[in-house]
Design an enzyme around this catalytic site. Structure first.
Site, mmCIF file in Angstrom:
data_model
loop_
_atom_site.group_PDB
_atom_site.id
_atom_site.type_symbol
_atom_site.label_atom_id
_atom_site.label_comp_id
_atom_site.label_asym_id
_atom_site.label_seq_id
_atom_site.Cartn_x
_atom_site.Cartn_y
_atom_site.Cartn_z
ATOM 1 C CG HIS A 100 31.657 9.448 48.132
ATOM 2 N ND1 HIS A 100 31.927 8.742 49.274
ATOM 3 C CD2 HIS A 100 30.377 9.153 47.798
ATOM 4 C CE1 HIS A 100 30.861 8.022 49.618
ATOM 5 N NE2 HIS A 100 29.913 8.269 48.735
ATOM 6 N NE ARG A 379 30.283 8.474 24.602
ATOM 7 C CZ ARG A 379 30.559 7.218 24.264
ATOM 8 N NH1 ARG A 379 31.014 6.946 23.062
ATOM 9 N NH2 ARG A 379 30.387 6.235 25.129
ATOM 10 C CG HIS A 386 32.366 14.891 23.040
ATOM 11 N ND1 HIS A 386 30.984 14.956 23.161
ATOM 12 C CD2 HIS A 386 32.623 13.729 22.390
ATOM 13 C CE1 HIS A 386 30.449 13.885 22.625
ATOM 14 N NE2 HIS A 386 31.404 13.117 22.160
ATOM 15 C CE1 TYR A 394 30.005 10.516 13.552
ATOM 16 C CE2 TYR A 394 28.053 11.662 14.356
ATOM 17 C CZ TYR A 394 28.663 10.511 13.887
ATOM 18 O OH TYR A 394 27.928 9.360 13.745
ATOM 19 C CG HIS A 421 44.887 16.562 21.700
ATOM 20 N ND1 HIS A 421 43.659 16.598 21.091
ATOM 21 C CD2 HIS A 421 44.646 16.723 23.028
ATOM 22 C CE1 HIS A 421 42.714 16.761 22.004
ATOM 23 N NE2 HIS A 421 43.294 16.845 23.187
#
Length: 485
Positions: A100, A379, A386, A394, A421
């Site tokens: 696809h 994510r 990430h 984290y 960013h």
């Protein structure tokens, strides 16, 4: 194998369960009952025993076949030459292998051909000749020698200074009288060097030399990348040095060649990765060619769909009407630019370097196009960034909070990512317009269109309405909101 003898018969008869019934192999039957007749079992128990016997027979056949294939492969000589077709690397981000996606890929190629033909037709009809000067490319990627020199300075610093600092600290940590004081002094010195070379120097180069937008992106993104990699390299090496107990325990530092490989690899963490057997140079050339094709595609989108619209629109006073019209005009090009930036960098550029370095773990993204929430998109859009945020930000924050506030750790990571960013975009475009922190779903077409619209409006407003006097509020307030010329 002979299941009726030795171990096979004992395994067939033994166990803590009940008797297996009349359909057991003969040896098992003789062992249990001798010459006597078997007892009577209910019909349900007989069906169960038949099923167990069939499963046992199938497992025995599978095991025999596996042993036979293993013996044949062991006896065959190993080939020294690589096979004709390269096996797919593990965890590969192979979008073009999906049927696809290949359909959408061909549609995008057809649309690029339409853009090229329309541009050629307009130039020939209006000017009588073909004009392919690519002024936008020349402007956007200007001052390349300065960019390469800046990259070289940052690269050599990241390669040598953190590694030598780690060597010095590892060699003296267990011998100095005050190891914590020594660690604090060396860490402060390293942070000062980082602030000067990887902090101030690229910003000074970008502003002092007035680099254009694309050249600024190269410098600033490499700055962020070197900071991330040096941080993860040091953080992975420190625990081994602290827990080493010389002279009894041997203290091994990562080799400089390993660190050099890590700086060029498409990963930002020090987790081990498998290696492919050899390099497919044709695959490398195809990915670089696709990357250049994406750049030309972006050029035609900006030339045909963005610049003609926003050049005139930015001269009008800011209003809700102009904003809504800009959003509808920018939805299509914004979606195209979003997909092109994803495909050019995360698919083509990273896979090309991964192939050259035989880096096999190529999960650079996941199916972000199926995301229905911001958390899922965050994510899956860029797995490389990430994973670094998860491993080195984290988890450390969660440990500092003593495992009591997972939400605070997640919120801190999100704010940090948003600030970085905005920092990158502000330096690269030359103005502050905080729209990346908006709570809208970034993967949607409307959100991409809004961002392209606002940035294009602000870009031309900065040109047509320059600040007469530089003040703090003038610098942080978008010029498109007050431009009247």
């Amino acid at each position: 194998m002979a299941p009726e003898q030795g171990t096979g018969s004992r395994s067939g008869c033994g166990g803590k369960g009940r008797g297996r019934g009349k359909h057991l192999p003969g040896a098992c039957w003789d062992t249990l009952w001798g010459d006597h007749s078997p007892p009577h079992f209910p019909s349900g128990q007989v069906v169960k025993l038949e099923l167990l016997e069939q499963v046992q027979a199938q497992l025995r056949d599978v095991l025999d076949k596996a042993m036979e294939e293993a013996a044949q492969s062991y006896l065959q000589p190993h080939r020294k030459d690589p096979p004709t077709q390269h096996p797919s690397p593990p965890h590969s981000s192979g979008l073009l292998e999906v049927e696809h996606f290949r359909t959408f890929y061909h549609i995008f190629i057809a649309m690029l051909c339409v853009f090229i033909l329309s541009t050629v037709a307009v130039d020939v009809i209006n000017q009588g000749s073909l004009d392919l000067d690519f002024d936008l490319f020349i402007f956007a990627f200007g001052c390349l020698p300065t960019v390469l020199a800046t990259w070289l300075v940052m690269f050599l610093y990241t390669l040598l200074v953190p590694y030598k600092a780690l060597q010095l600290w590892a060699g003296s940590y267990h011998t100095v009288r005050f190891p914590r004081l020594f660690t604090a002094i060396l860490l402060e010195a390293l942070l000062a060097c980082h602030a000067a070379v990887l902090g101030y120097y690229p910003i000074y180069t970008v502003i002092q030399h007035q680099l254009p937008a694309a050249s600024r992106f190269i410098v600033i993104l490499k700055q962020v990348s070197f900071l991330m990699k040096s941080h993860s390299f040091l953080l992975e090496a420190v625990p081994g040095i602290i827990h080493a107990k010389p002279p009894d325990g041997e203290m091994k530092l990562p080799a400089l060649s390993t660190y050099l490989y890590f700086l060029f690899s498409p990963a930002t963490d020090q987790l081990p990765s498998p290696r492919t057997p050899y390099v497919r140079w044709k695959y490398v050339a195809q990915n670089f060619a696709k990357f250049l094709g994406c750049l030309f595609y972006s050029y035609f989108i900006l030339e045909c769909l963005c610049i003609p619209v926003f050049t005139n629109m930015s001269k009008q006073p800011f209003s809700i009407k102009t904003l809504v019209l800009s959003i509808f005009n920018a939805t299509l090009p914004g979606t195209f630019l979003l997909l092109l930036s994803f495909f050019a960098f995360l698919q083509c550029w990273l896979n090309a370097f991964a192939e050259m370095l035989r880096f096999a773990d190529r999960t650079f993204y996941k199916d972000w196009w199926n995301s229905t929430s911001f958390a899922t998109y965050y994510r899956t859009w860029n797995v490389v960034v990430h994973d670094w945020l998860c491993y080195y930000v984290y988890q450390d924050l969660f440990w500092l909070f003593r495992g009591r506030s997972r939400v605070a750790a997640m919120l801190s990571v999100f704010i940090m990512s948003a600030i970085v960013h905005e920092y990158v975009i502000t330096l690269c475009f030359g103005f502050f317009y905080p729209v990346n922190c908006s709570p809208s779903l970034p993967s949607s077409e409307v959100s991409a269109g809004i961002q392209v619209c606002l940035y294009c409006q602000e870009w031309y407003a900065q040109i047509h309405c320059p600040l007469e006097q530089k003040t703090f509020w003038g610098l942080v307030t978008p010029r498109s909101w007050s431009c009247r010329s």
